[in-house]
Enzyme design. Sequence first.
Site, short mmCIF file in Angstrom:
data_model
loop_
_atom_site.label_atom_id
_atom_site.label_comp_id
_atom_site.label_asym_id
_atom_site.label_seq_id
_atom_site.Cartn_x
_atom_site.Cartn_y
_atom_site.Cartn_z
N ASP A 284 -2.39 -15.35 -32.26
CA ASP A 284 -1.56 -14.21 -32.63
C ASP A 284 -2.28 -12.90 -32.36
OD1 ASP A 284 0.72 -13.00 -33.58
OD2 ASP A 284 0.14 -13.12 -35.68
N HIS B 296 0.18 -10.24 -23.52
CA HIS B 296 0.43 -11.67 -23.29
C HIS B 296 -0.37 -12.16 -22.08
CE1 HIS B 296 3.27 -11.86 -26.49
NE2 HIS B 296 4.17 -11.09 -25.91
N SER C 166 7.01 -20.21 -30.79
CA SER C 166 7.57 -20.90 -31.95
C SER C 166 9.09 -20.99 -31.84
CB SER C 166 7.19 -20.16 -33.24
OG SER C 166 7.99 -19.00 -33.40
N LEU D 103 -10.70 -33.55 -22.76
CA LEU D 103 -9.89 -32.89 -23.79
C LEU D 103 -8.39 -33.19 -23.63
CD1 LEU D 103 -9.80 -30.52 -25.96
CD2 LEU D 103 -9.44 -29.00 -24.00
N GLU E 158 11.02 -19.84 -33.75
CA GLU E 158 11.56 -18.56 -34.23
C GLU E 158 11.35 -17.43 -33.21
OE1 GLU E 158 9.62 -20.59 -36.26
OE2 GLU E 158 11.47 -21.37 -37.12
N ARG F 59 -0.13 -6.47 -30.51
CA ARG F 59 -0.93 -5.38 -31.10
C ARG F 59 -2.11 -5.02 -30.22
NH1 ARG F 59 -1.65 -8.30 -36.45
NH2 ARG F 59 -0.63 -9.94 -35.26
N GLU G 285 -8.78 -27.71 -42.61
CA GLU G 285 -9.51 -26.52 -43.07
C GLU G 285 -8.92 -25.30 -42.39
OE1 GLU G 285 -11.81 -26.50 -45.44
OE2 GLU G 285 -11.63 -28.68 -45.64
N SER H 99 3.44 -19.75 -40.38
CA SER H 99 4.54 -19.48 -39.44
C SER H 99 5.17 -20.73 -38.84
CB SER H 99 4.08 -18.52 -38.33
OG SER H 99 3.67 -17.30 -38.87
N ARG I 183 -0.75 -16.65 -42.65
CA ARG I 183 0.40 -17.53 -42.88
C ARG I 183 0.44 -18.58 -41.78
NH1 ARG I 183 3.22 -12.35 -42.17
NH2 ARG I 183 3.60 -12.03 -39.95
C1 IPE Z 1 3.31 -17.39 -34.46
O1 IPE Z 1 3.14 -16.02 -34.24
C2 IPE Z 1 3.77 -18.07 -33.21
C3 IPE Z 1 2.84 -18.07 -32.08
C4 IPE Z 1 1.64 -17.58 -32.05
C5 IPE Z 1 3.34 -18.70 -30.91
P1 IPE Z 1 4.26 -14.95 -34.63
O2 IPE Z 1 3.71 -13.63 -34.28
O3 IPE Z 1 5.55 -15.34 -34.02
O4 IPE Z 1 4.36 -15.15 -36.21
P2 IPE Z 1 5.03 -14.24 -37.32
O5 IPE Z 1 6.43 -13.96 -36.87
O6 IPE Z 1 4.23 -12.98 -37.43
O7 IPE Z 1 4.95 -15.04 -38.57
C1 IPE Z 2 1.33 -14.05 -30.17
O1 IPE Z 2 1.16 -12.68 -30.14
C2 IPE Z 2 2.03 -14.58 -28.95
C3 IPE Z 2 3.36 -15.13 -29.23
C4 IPE Z 2 3.98 -15.20 -30.37
C5 IPE Z 2 4.08 -15.64 -28.06
P1 IPE Z 2 2.30 -11.70 -30.67
O2 IPE Z 2 3.23 -11.40 -29.56
O3 IPE Z 2 2.94 -12.26 -31.88
O4 IPE Z 2 1.45 -10.44 -31.03
P2 IPE Z 2 1.66 -9.47 -32.28
O5 IPE Z 2 1.62 -10.32 -33.51
O6 IPE Z 2 2.97 -8.80 -32.11
O7 IPE Z 2 0.49 -8.53 -32.20
MG MG Z 3 2.56 -12.09 -33.87
#
Ligand code: IPE
Ligand code: IPE
Ligand code: MG
Length: 256
Positions: free
Chosen positions: A27, A44, A72, A138, A74, A31, A214, A203, A201
């Site tokens: 994640d 990305h 995800s 792996l 979502e 940002r 852990e 998610s 979290r």
């Molecule tokens: C979780 O990250 C899913 C992935 C890293 C693929 P999100 O950025 O989607 O999670 P939330 O929405 O902040 O919980």
């Molecule tokens: C995780 O990074 C990648 C995916 C969920 C695909 P984010 O895109 O959620 O990055 P933030 O949380 O917005 O920084």
């Molecule tokens: Mg995110």
Amino acid sequence: MSTDDGISSESANINSNNLRHIAIIMDGNGRWAQKRFMPRAVGHQAGVKAVRKIVEYCAKQKIEVLTLFAFSSENWRRPEEEVSLLMGLFMATLQSEINKLDRNNIRLRFIGDRAAFSDKLQAKMTEGEAQTKDNNALTLVIAANYGGRWDMCQAFRTVAEKIAVGELKKQDISEQLINQHLSTADLPEPDLFIRTGGEQRVSNFLLWQLAYTELYFTEILWPDFDQKSLEDAICSFRKRQRRFGHTGEQLLDKLL
Ligand code: IPE
Ligand code: IPE
Ligand code: MG
């Protein structure tokens, strides 16, 4: 060695926990880019580079399984433009990496509901799995359109179907049976869960499978997560006492 209650003797060893499976929520890509006044897409792309390094490191360290949360169930809620960018990046990454993974004896696997992806992407995923299926370094598991709740639902559905046709009885339902129907059935449970990006979290990641994993959270944004960051996480993991319900004293007794 395993005891009757399924607790491996290695888990009793306080400072050398067995590390077979690492599961990561990658994640913070968005940002990372925003901090640099760049579009999220750049974050990305930088995230893919971090994936390469972490996969390489895990293979070198003889980790058995690395599961990465890539998309995800979502994440479809994101703006259409970002979703289509992620799909494009997913496809391009598979196109450029499958042969490399294969050469490095890495087995590629996908978990998640792949029916939602384009036919072309689904075909590439199947091809990647088929090409690398006999590799035994792996196992790289990519969670794509994955949700822990989805995984449990699809397991329960299969079990229900088997009960309906008389292949199973409802008395057969046990934790082990549910495990055998999850998308991770043939894999060891995650020992170490890492989430980058500062959120604490889960998610909807591996909900059932994380029961005794852990947990490790770091503020580091995924594109900045490197070998040193992973070593720090592993170091924290090694120091923990995994009790699985036992008392600390019981574990020490086992060591003597
Ligand atoms: C979780 O990250 C899913 C992935 C890293 C693929 P999100 O950025 O989607 O999670 P939330 O929405 O902040 O919980
Ligand atoms: C995780 O990074 C990648 C995916 C969920 C695909 P984010 O895109 O959620 O990055 P933030 O949380 O917005 O920084
Ligand atoms: Mg995110």
